[in-house]
Scaffold this motif. Sequence first.
Motif, short mmCIF file in Angstrom:
data_model
loop_
_atom_site.label_atom_id
_atom_site.label_comp_id
_atom_site.label_asym_id
_atom_site.label_seq_id
_atom_site.Cartn_x
_atom_site.Cartn_y
_atom_site.Cartn_z
N ASP A 1 0.62 -1.50 0.07
CA ASP A 1 -0.08 -0.22 0.06
C ASP A 1 0.93 1.21 0.06
OD1 ASP A 1 1.02 0.09 2.78
OD2 ASP A 1 -0.87 0.06 3.40
N ASN A 2 2.26 1.26 -0.18
CA ASN A 2 3.08 2.37 -0.29
C ASN A 2 3.16 3.12 0.86
OD1 ASN A 2 3.61 1.87 -3.12
ND2 ASN A 2 1.86 3.36 -3.71
N THR B 1 7.45 0.43 -2.32
CA THR B 1 6.18 0.68 -3.13
C THR B 1 6.01 -0.49 -4.11
OG1 THR B 1 7.64 1.46 -5.07
CG2 THR B 1 7.08 3.12 -3.20
N GLY B 2 4.59 -0.38 -4.66
CA GLY B 2 3.96 -1.31 -5.74
C GLY B 2 5.01 -1.27 -6.89
N ILE C 1 -4.10 -7.54 -9.03
CA ILE C 1 -3.96 -6.04 -8.86
C ILE C 1 -5.30 -5.36 -8.48
CG2 ILE C 1 -2.74 -3.82 -9.52
CD1 ILE C 1 -0.81 -5.35 -10.96
N THR D 1 -6.99 -1.62 -7.30
CA THR D 1 -6.94 -0.11 -7.12
C THR D 1 -7.90 0.49 -6.67
OG1 THR D 1 -7.08 0.61 -9.32
CG2 THR D 1 -4.86 -0.01 -8.77
N GLY D 2 -7.79 1.64 -5.89
CA GLY D 2 -9.08 2.19 -5.44
C GLY D 2 -8.58 3.69 -5.35
#
Length: 41
Positions: free
Chosen positions: A14-15, A21-22, A38, A40-41
């Motif tokens: 989630d960084n 990081t991703g 993967i 994302t939001g």
Amino acid sequence: MTDTSRGRAPFIVDNSISGWTGLRYLEEWSGIAKAFDIATG
């Protein structure tokens, strides 16, 4: 069969941790992984 029934829990990037990081995760695992899921939001 779910991931947990095979003994593997989902791993979430989630960084929030500096340097993890991703992009770094994909760079490190792309050579050995068979697939990535993967969201994302």
